[in-house]
Enzyme design. Structure first.
Site, short mmCIF file in Angstrom:
data_model
loop_
_atom_site.label_atom_id
_atom_site.label_comp_id
_atom_site.label_asym_id
_atom_site.label_seq_id
_atom_site.Cartn_x
_atom_site.Cartn_y
_atom_site.Cartn_z
N ASN A 1 0.46 -0.94 -0.40
CA ASN A 1 0.04 -0.24 0.10
C ASN A 1 0.90 1.25 0.24
OD1 ASN A 1 0.37 0.72 2.38
ND2 ASN A 1 -0.42 -0.95 3.34
N ASP B 1 -2.91 -9.54 13.59
CA ASP B 1 -3.14 -8.45 13.73
C ASP B 1 -1.99 -7.84 15.02
OD1 ASP B 1 -3.71 -5.48 14.90
OD2 ASP B 1 -6.15 -5.98 14.25
N PHE C 1 -3.58 4.15 15.45
CA PHE C 1 -4.26 4.74 14.41
C PHE C 1 -5.46 3.73 13.78
CE2 PHE C 1 -1.81 8.95 14.36
CZ PHE C 1 -0.87 7.95 15.26
N LYS D 1 -12.26 -0.20 17.13
CA LYS D 1 -10.52 -0.53 17.73
C LYS D 1 -10.58 0.10 18.82
CE LYS D 1 -10.51 0.06 12.63
NZ LYS D 1 -9.53 0.02 11.33
N1 CTP Z 1 -2.32 -3.08 12.63
C1 CTP Z 1 -1.93 -4.15 13.28
N2 CTP Z 1 -1.61 -4.71 12.41
C2 CTP Z 1 -2.74 -5.69 11.71
C3 CTP Z 1 -3.36 -4.41 10.77
C4 CTP Z 1 -3.91 -3.03 11.68
O1 CTP Z 1 -1.25 -3.46 13.39
N3 CTP Z 1 -2.57 -6.50 10.60
C5 CTP Z 1 -2.82 -1.45 13.35
C6 CTP Z 1 -2.18 -0.23 12.43
O2 CTP Z 1 -0.80 -0.01 12.57
C7 CTP Z 1 -3.22 1.20 13.21
C8 CTP Z 1 -3.98 -0.65 13.61
O3 CTP Z 1 -4.34 -1.70 14.02
O4 CTP Z 1 -2.97 1.38 14.49
C9 CTP Z 1 -5.99 -0.26 13.23
O5 CTP Z 1 -5.14 -0.61 11.36
P1 CTP Z 1 -6.59 0.12 9.63
O6 CTP Z 1 -5.69 -0.07 9.36
O7 CTP Z 1 -6.76 1.19 10.33
O8 CTP Z 1 -7.61 -1.38 10.78
P2 CTP Z 1 -7.75 -2.72 10.74
O9 CTP Z 1 -7.26 -3.73 12.19
O10 CTP Z 1 -6.82 -3.73 9.57
O11 CTP Z 1 -9.08 -2.87 10.91
P3 CTP Z 1 -10.19 -3.09 9.18
O12 CTP Z 1 -9.90 -3.73 8.39
O13 CTP Z 1 -11.02 -3.23 10.05
O14 CTP Z 1 -10.30 -1.69 8.81
#
Ligand code: CTP
Length: 408
Positions: free
Chosen positions: A218, A317, A335, A349
């Site tokens: 990304n 995650d 974030f 979250k």
């Molecule tokens: N994050 C993480 N590991 C992942 C996904 C997310 O540590 N595999 C952390 C990001 O660094 C951020 C937070 O979780 O601080 C939220 O990330 P975001 O991409 O907004 O959301 P997701 O948890 O991926 O959920 P969704 O797909 O429902 O948006």
């Protein structure tokens, strides 16, 4: 300088810049500009030898005030009877960059035989020194001893860089990069309200390989995380960064672990987390990774049918794992990058990842999100406070988030 070095907000703080006789003296003009961009007021002393390389007038023209030169009969506007004491009464920090071997010797022995040496001797606040000289002069036993003495005298020492120097030699002795000098100076000016805290920041994208030449990723640049790491560092924290692939660099004082994939980021972050006080997850982690195609490169001839089908499997995650392992004294900042239902998603979250503080932004909005220098944040914390912030530079968002965490 990369955006995470461009902290402002030091209005009303004054740095006195000492410039001595090195070929690197011209770089002091960039230091002056960078400190002014941080809103600092800058005054300067250019030694007699320094003025052979860059004139005091250059510093004056760029807005340094006052500018001192010789102790007696100098031409600088700053030549008053007590100019040798004045920066010590008024400036917050003394930064000598570049510092020659003879200036270092003067400082180490407490000589008061020129304007800058007097000003340093009479300066009660934080003093920083960034040497620049020929590598053999730098390695000389007398210079090593003076360098050690400066540490004992409480100077903040900014190590010179290695590389080619003007005289054609190679080795340590080049003036440290601008970023290192500015960071050390702003750190000396910042409140040390995060001193003693160990902070872990995840940042950047992850890259999930599919075949030998392609990956899933990304557009995250890592800037928001780098700003969080820098703000914590400036405020005295001990900072560890786990960075996905990014072009960003970091000050020498930070521990940086560079990774590529979400699995590597998970390993590095969960390894470090038990010894940390605060975790801050800004990384744009790929939630899924493609099942690898195989050893080599996928060729068009390998296609079976019209469309290419790639299967994905979930990644960990990372933040959720840190939330689950969180102990009483630890705090977690997350974030959230959203394109719809910003507030509801942020609330979800905050709870599901057991966060103390969460900053959410709409990444589809101009000036907020990936590869932007600014962000517009909705900020919520576990104690129930909800705030909507205007669009701000990421440096400012980071500074305020640490303020917010410290309030709790
Ligand atoms: N994050 C993480 N590991 C992942 C996904 C997310 O540590 N595999 C952390 C990001 O660094 C951020 C937070 O979780 O601080 C939220 O990330 P975001 O991409 O907004 O959301 P997701 O948890 O991926 O959920 P969704 O797909 O429902 O948006």
């Amino acid at each position: 300088m990369q955006p995470h070095y461009r902290f402002a907000g030091f209005m009303g703080r004054r740095v006195h810049l000492g410039v001595t006789g090195s070929i690197a003296a011209y770089k002091a003009l960039d230091i002056l500009r960078a400190l002014q961009e941080a809103d600092c007021r800058v005054s300067a002393t250019v030694t007699e030898a320094g003025a052979r390389f860059v004139t005091p007038l250059s510093f004056e023209a760029l807005g340094a005030s006052p500018v001192y030169d010789a102790m007696f009969g100098g031409s600088g506007k700053g030549d008053t009877s007590f100019g040798h004491l004045e920066p010590g009464q008024d400036a917050d920090v003394l930064l000598i960059a570049p510092a020659t071997a003879s200036t270092m010797a003067r400082l180490a022995f407490g000589l008061a035989d020129d304007m800058l040496a007097c000003q340093a001797l009479a300066f009660p606040g934080p003093k920083l020194v960034a040497p620049a000289m020929n590598p053999r002069m730098w390695e000389a036993p007398a210079t090593r001893r003076n360098w050690a003495t400066l540490e004992a005298l409480g100077y903040v020492r900014i190590e010179p860089d290695s590389g080619n120097v003007a005289c054609g030699d190679t080795g340590a002795g080049r003036l440290a990069p601008l970023e290192q000098i500015v960071t050390a100076t702003l750190r000396a000016l910042s409140p040390q309200d995060l001193a003693g805290r160990k902070v872990l920041v995840t940042l950047g994208p992850t890259r999930e390989p599919w075949d030998a030449v392609r990956f899933w990723s990304n557009p995250s640049s890592g800037t928001m995380g780098a700003c969080m790491a820098m703000a914590a560092y400036l405020r005295g924290a001990e900072v560890s960064v786990v960075a996905g692939p990014t072009a960003l660099d970091f000050p020498d004082g930070m521990q940086v672990v560079r990774v590529q994939t979400a699995r590597q980021m998970f390993e590095a972050a969960t390894d470090l987390w038990p010894s940390m006080d605060v975790g801050c997850a800004t990384a744009a982690v790929a939630d899924f990774r493609p099942l690898p195609f195989g050893e080599g490169k996928f060729k068009k001839a390998d296609l079976d049918g019209d469309n290419l089908m790639v299967e994905f499997e979930p990644n960990h995650d990372i933040l959720q794992a840190m939330g689950r392992a969180k102990t009483g004294g630890q705090q977690l900042i997350g974030f959230a990058a959203e394109t719809a239902d910003l507030q509801a998603e942020a609330e979800r979250k905050l709870k599901s990842k057991r966060l103390d503080l969460l900053a959410a932004n709409d990444v589809s909005e101009a000036g907020s999100g990936f590869a932007s220098a600014t962000n517009r944040m909705f900020v919520l914390d576990a104690s129930g406070r909800r705030e909507s912030w205007p669009q701000l530079p990421k440096t400012e968002v980071a500074w305020r988030l640490w303020d917010h965490l410290l309030l709790d």
